[in-house]
Design an enzyme around this catalytic site. Sequence first.
Site, PDB file in Angstrom:
ATOM      1  N   PHE A   8      -2.741  -1.997   3.198  1.00 27.70           N
ATOM      2  CA  PHE A   8      -2.348  -0.635   2.879  1.00 27.70           C
ATOM      3  C   PHE A   8      -1.718  -0.010   4.111  1.00 27.70           C
ATOM      4  O   PHE A   8      -2.103  -0.302   5.235  1.00 27.70           O
ATOM      5  CB  PHE A   8      -3.572   0.211   2.475  1.00 27.70           C
ATOM      6  CG  PHE A   8      -4.208  -0.220   1.185  1.00 27.70           C
ATOM      7  CD1 PHE A   8      -3.728   0.256  -0.028  1.00 27.70           C
ATOM      8  CD2 PHE A   8      -5.300  -1.084   1.174  1.00 27.70           C
ATOM      9  CE1 PHE A   8      -4.329  -0.128  -1.210  1.00 27.70           C
ATOM     10  CE2 PHE A   8      -5.897  -1.467  -0.001  1.00 27.70           C
ATOM     11  CZ  PHE A   8      -5.413  -0.985  -1.208  1.00 27.70           C
ATOM     12  N   ASP A   9      -0.745   0.888   3.913  1.00 24.02           N
ATOM     13  CA  ASP A   9      -0.223   1.626   5.070  1.00 24.02           C
ATOM     14  C   ASP A   9      -1.078   2.866   5.294  1.00 24.02           C
ATOM     15  O   ASP A   9      -2.076   3.084   4.610  1.00 24.02           O
ATOM     16  CB  ASP A   9       1.271   1.947   4.884  1.00 24.02           C
ATOM     17  CG  ASP A   9       1.536   2.934   3.755  1.00 24.02           C
ATOM     18  OD1 ASP A   9       0.572   3.510   3.220  1.00 24.02           O
ATOM     19  OD2 ASP A   9       2.709   3.127   3.405  1.00 24.02           O
ATOM     20  N   LYS A  10      -0.705   3.693   6.256  1.00 29.99           N
ATOM     21  CA  LYS A  10      -1.544   4.830   6.631  1.00 29.99           C
ATOM     22  C   LYS A  10      -1.685   5.874   5.529  1.00 29.99           C
ATOM     23  O   LYS A  10      -2.613   6.674   5.537  1.00 29.99           O
ATOM     24  CB  LYS A  10      -0.998   5.480   7.911  1.00 29.99           C
ATOM     25  CG  LYS A  10       0.383   6.061   7.762  1.00 29.99           C
ATOM     26  CD  LYS A  10       0.867   6.617   9.070  1.00 29.99           C
ATOM     27  CE  LYS A  10       2.301   7.084   8.904  1.00 29.99           C
ATOM     28  NZ  LYS A  10       2.881   7.484  10.120  1.00 29.99           N
ATOM     29  N   THR A  11      -0.768   5.888   4.516  1.00 31.36           N
ATOM     30  CA  THR A  11      -0.899   6.840   3.401  1.00 31.36           C
ATOM     31  C   THR A  11      -1.734   6.293   2.247  1.00 31.36           C
ATOM     32  O   THR A  11      -1.998   6.987   1.286  1.00 31.36           O
ATOM     33  CB  THR A  11       0.500   7.219   2.855  1.00 31.36           C
ATOM     34  OG1 THR A  11       1.121   6.048   2.329  1.00 31.36           O
ATOM     35  CG2 THR A  11       1.358   7.845   3.931  1.00 31.36           C
TER      36      THR A  11
END
Length: 142
Positions: A130-133
């Site tokens: 997952f990315d930071k969002t």
Amino acid sequence: MITRESRPVAKRKGHTVIGGTVNENGVLHVRATFVGSESALAQIVRLVESAQMAKAPMQKFADEISKVFVPLVIFLSLLTWLTWFLVGRTCNSNCCDGLMVATGVGASQGILIKGGQALESAQKVDCIIFDKTGTLTGVDLS
């Protein structure tokens, strides 16, 4: 009695008397011309019986539909029960229960699972990125 009048109707010599009556004054001589099955009451009874025995066209149509519809519904319900019974016996109940619980917990956390294919593919996943969002950016299926 069968005059359809709300009040007594006076009868004179020669008038036809259909049913019972009340003699208010004087002597009453009545000759029975129709008795038993020929009487007005017997004719009314026959008319009511024939009306009760006759079916309306819509009722006949509904009877014809129900001859097919009722057995079809019973057959489909038994087929549905048999299908669920066989699925329950062939599916590992712990796995099925776990999938149902996992789907419910995921939905309560805002995770929506598109279908059974996604759940089946999920068992092969080794790593999710997952990315930071919080957006899914990659899946490793090795």
